[in-house]
Design an enzyme around this catalytic site. Structure first.
Site, short mmCIF file in Angstrom:
data_model
loop_
_atom_site.label_atom_id
_atom_site.label_comp_id
_atom_site.label_asym_id
_atom_site.label_seq_id
_atom_site.Cartn_x
_atom_site.Cartn_y
_atom_site.Cartn_z
N GLU A 256 -2.15 0.69 -10.77
CA GLU A 256 -0.99 0.83 -9.88
C GLU A 256 -0.86 -0.51 -9.16
OE1 GLU A 256 1.13 3.29 -9.09
OE2 GLU A 256 0.29 4.96 -10.21
N CYS A 291 3.60 -1.41 -1.80
CA CYS A 291 3.94 -1.79 -3.17
C CYS A 291 5.38 -1.44 -3.50
CB CYS A 291 3.01 -1.07 -4.13
SG CYS A 291 3.04 0.72 -3.90
P1 NAD Z 1 -6.07 -6.64 -4.09
O1 NAD Z 1 -5.73 -6.62 -5.52
O2 NAD Z 1 -6.41 -7.92 -3.46
O3 NAD Z 1 -7.33 -5.68 -3.82
C1 NAD Z 1 -7.30 -4.31 -4.18
C2 NAD Z 1 -8.72 -3.82 -4.32
O4 NAD Z 1 -9.34 -4.52 -5.40
C3 NAD Z 1 -9.60 -4.05 -3.11
O5 NAD Z 1 -10.45 -2.94 -2.94
C4 NAD Z 1 -10.39 -5.29 -3.51
O6 NAD Z 1 -11.62 -5.38 -2.85
C5 NAD Z 1 -10.58 -5.03 -4.99
N1 NAD Z 1 -10.88 -6.22 -5.80
C6 NAD Z 1 -10.56 -7.50 -5.55
N2 NAD Z 1 -11.01 -8.30 -6.55
C7 NAD Z 1 -11.60 -7.49 -7.46
C8 NAD Z 1 -12.24 -7.71 -8.71
N3 NAD Z 1 -12.36 -8.93 -9.23
N4 NAD Z 1 -12.73 -6.64 -9.38
C9 NAD Z 1 -12.59 -5.40 -8.88
N5 NAD Z 1 -12.01 -5.13 -7.68
C10 NAD Z 1 -11.51 -6.16 -6.98
O7 NAD Z 1 -4.88 -5.92 -3.34
P2 NAD Z 1 -4.68 -5.69 -1.79
O8 NAD Z 1 -4.38 -7.01 -1.18
O9 NAD Z 1 -5.76 -4.86 -1.22
O10 NAD Z 1 -3.38 -4.76 -1.81
C11 NAD Z 1 -2.11 -5.28 -1.98
C12 NAD Z 1 -1.62 -5.13 -3.39
O11 NAD Z 1 -1.76 -3.79 -3.83
C13 NAD Z 1 -0.13 -5.45 -3.52
O12 NAD Z 1 0.09 -6.23 -4.66
C14 NAD Z 1 0.50 -4.08 -3.66
O13 NAD Z 1 1.75 -4.11 -4.31
C15 NAD Z 1 -0.53 -3.34 -4.42
N6 NAD Z 1 -0.39 -1.89 -4.26
C16 NAD Z 1 0.10 -1.15 -5.30
C17 NAD Z 1 0.30 0.23 -5.13
C18 NAD Z 1 0.88 1.08 -6.23
O14 NAD Z 1 0.79 2.30 -6.12
N7 NAD Z 1 1.45 0.53 -7.28
C19 NAD Z 1 0.01 0.82 -3.92
C20 NAD Z 1 -0.49 0.03 -2.89
C21 NAD Z 1 -0.69 -1.33 -3.07
#
Ligand code: NAD
Length: 492
Positions: A256, A291
């Site tokens: 997502e 998002c």
């Molecule tokens: P992010 O991708 O930076 O982090 C998300 C999660 O991934 C965190 O728990 C982080 O610690 C983890 N993570 C980071 N690097 C990783 C790796 N190499 N391997 C595994 N896990 C890792 O996102 P964010 O800044 O926390 O959230 C914002 C983003 O999330 C935006 O792009 C937003 O659009 C998206 N989002 C999407 C939805 C949806 O339902 N489509 C909902 C909410 C947020």
């Protein structure tokens, strides 16, 4: 609650096998309250060993958890919903202090998670196999839906508790166990959720780890004993996860991801409702950090100037400030890094000749935000040919970019021009046009004359780089199962 800080100022531990543990290396990460830019607590900085222990606990638990009748697992999820419900005030404060969104709105997140858990529990009996006709009368063929095993669940910062809690329902009901990793920026409510899970679920069924995504998140994703990864977060990390997940075994990965979602206003739209819809679509109460935020606004040229002026005035009227106050519309951006990223986009808009600032703008303390990470809702306008990344990339902040369009065909082309496709919103009273845009816009979720809210039970997810898979409806339940076919021959 007289002192919400009391919820935060305590010793924070992780949940593995229903025990409360520190990180095995003894390291900790600072928890920063973005409303004041101050450190308010520390959380365990888990290691790869901790991931291994959590996965092993979830693997052991899986054997007995999957053997329970589905109705019993569903009853556990009802109990979990109940215990979250009864701690909703505490969980709301943890999120507000950790994430910066106004307490007024964060009070809605635990009830939403409870509603989603109950929804999944309610539709659980719909998950069933099928009976398939066979070529003869002395045989029968049917399918059953089996769980995968240990699910690695990784969630983002913008709705910490809501994502952590609501996404437990589908994997648990269908017989999987879970290792949950929240964002390192907003782990408090998930760590508390781990403690609450331990009061109602058998050991190992839900394990919660805090730490950095690049280390423990990555280890979880690559772990050979985790066959199913469910990720909510950015496109950048999603792409990496899809790659890394495949390094040691074949896995099922659902993603997502982000969006730069179009919202299109035609001249025949109900004007006030459309202005409201554009404001609501930006999710300013989460500082635009959603998002699904519709952050690319296309308004028909014949009404563009008036519409944008009215919208700018509405945005300027929103109150920005301390998220603990009950009447605040917009709180603080989650972290200094995210603040600097959003500020960078605002600077880009201010520096570009073809871009005009309509509302908001650069915070006064943009270079040194010592008093907290506050950014006013900001509206830019630009012509269609304006080539600026501000108008193309997900900012994940309170920044909206508007530009005029002349024809339906043109706006559909522009809406579809990006490699993303999560949500879209269309404003018109012409039914045929509404249906054509619904058909032609490439996105996973379309609102007509509406924006922002998810209708309970409907499938949510993206196309193109916005993701793989659908959540929140029956498809989410199915996504945690794999079908097994059985052909039984009972003739001679
Ligand atoms: P992010 O991708 O930076 O982090 C998300 C999660 O991934 C965190 O728990 C982080 O610690 C983890 N993570 C980071 N690097 C990783 C790796 N190499 N391997 C595994 N896990 C890792 O996102 P964010 O800044 O926390 O959230 C914002 C983003 O999330 C935006 O792009 C937003 O659009 C998206 N989002 C999407 C939805 C949806 O339902 N489509 C909902 C909410 C947020």
């Amino acid at each position: 609650m007289n002192d919400p800080d009391a919820f935060v100022q305590r010793n924070w531990t992780m949940t593995i096998d229903n025990e409360q543990v520190a990180a095995s290396g003894g390291a900790a990460l600072d928890v920063v309250d973005p409303s004041s830019a101050t450190v308010v607590a520390q959380i365990p900085d888990a290691t790869a060993d901790d991931v291994d222990r959590a996965v092993a606990a979830a693997g052991r638990a899986f054997r007995s958890w999957r053997a329970l009748p589905q109705a019993e697992r569903t009853a556990y999820v009802w109990k979990l919903a109940q215990v979250i419900d009864s701690h909703s005030e505490e969980l709301a404060w943890l999120d507000t202090i950790d994430n910066g969104s106004p307490i007024r709105v964060m009070r809605g997140d635990a009830p939403l998670a409870v509603e989603q858990l109950r929804h999944m529990a309610g539709i659980a009996p719909m998950v069933r196999g099928e009976v398939i006709p066979t070529p003869n009368r002395s045989s029968v063929d049917f399918t059953v839906r089996d769980p995968f095993g240990v699910v690695g669940r990784i969630v983002p910062f913008n709705h910490p508790l809501m994502f952590a809690a609501s996404k437990l329902g589908a994997p648990l009901i269908t017989g999987n166990t879970v290792v949950l990793k929240p964002s390192q920026h907003t782990s408090l409510s998930a760590l508390r959720l781990g403690e609450l899970c331990a009061t109602v679920l058998p050991p190992g069924v839900v394990n919660v780890l805090s730490g950095r995504g690049s280390s423990i998140g990555d280890h979880l994703v690559r772990h050979p004993d985790v066959p199913r990864i469910a990720f909510t977060g950015s496109v950048e990390v999603g792409l990496r996860i899809q790659r890394e997940a495949a390094t040691r075994r074949v896995k099922v990965v659902s993603l997502e991801l982000g969006g730069k979602n179009p919202i299109v206003v035609f001249p025949d739209a109900a004007r006030d409702a459309a202005v409201d819809g554009v404001v609501r679509g930006m999710n300013f109460s989460w500082q635009g950090q959603s998002c699904g935020s519709t952050s690319r606004l296309y308004v028909h040229r014949s009404i563009f100037d008036d519409f944008v002026a009215e919208l700018g005035a509405r945005m300027d009227a929103l109150t920005v400030g301390d998220p603990r106050k009950p009447d605040i519309d917009v709180g603080a951006i989650v972290s200094r890094g995210q603040f600097e990223s959003v500020v960078g986009y605002i600077r880009q808009g201010l520096a570009h000749d073809g871009v005009r600032l309509v509302a908001g703008g650069l915070p006064q303390d943009a270079d040194d935000p010592r008093g907290g990470y506050y950014i006013r809702p900001t509206l830019f306008s630009c012509e269609p040919d304006c080539d600026v990344s501000l108008a193309r990339e997900e900012i994940f902040g309170p920044v909206l970019v508007a530009s005029p369009f002349d024809s339906e065909e043109e706006v559909v082309g522009r809406a579809n021009a990006l490699p993303l496709g999560l949500t879209a919103s269309v404003w018109t009273r012409d039914l045929g046009r509404a249906m054509r845009l619904t058909r032609d816009i490439e996105s996973g979720y379309v609102w007509v004359n509406w924006s922002s809210t998810h209708i309970p039970g409907t499938p949510f997810g993206g196309v193109k780089d916005s993701g793989v898979g659908r959540e929140e409806g029956i498809e989410e339940l199915y996504s945690y199962t794999q079908s097994k076919n059985a052909y039984i021959h009972f003739g001679e």
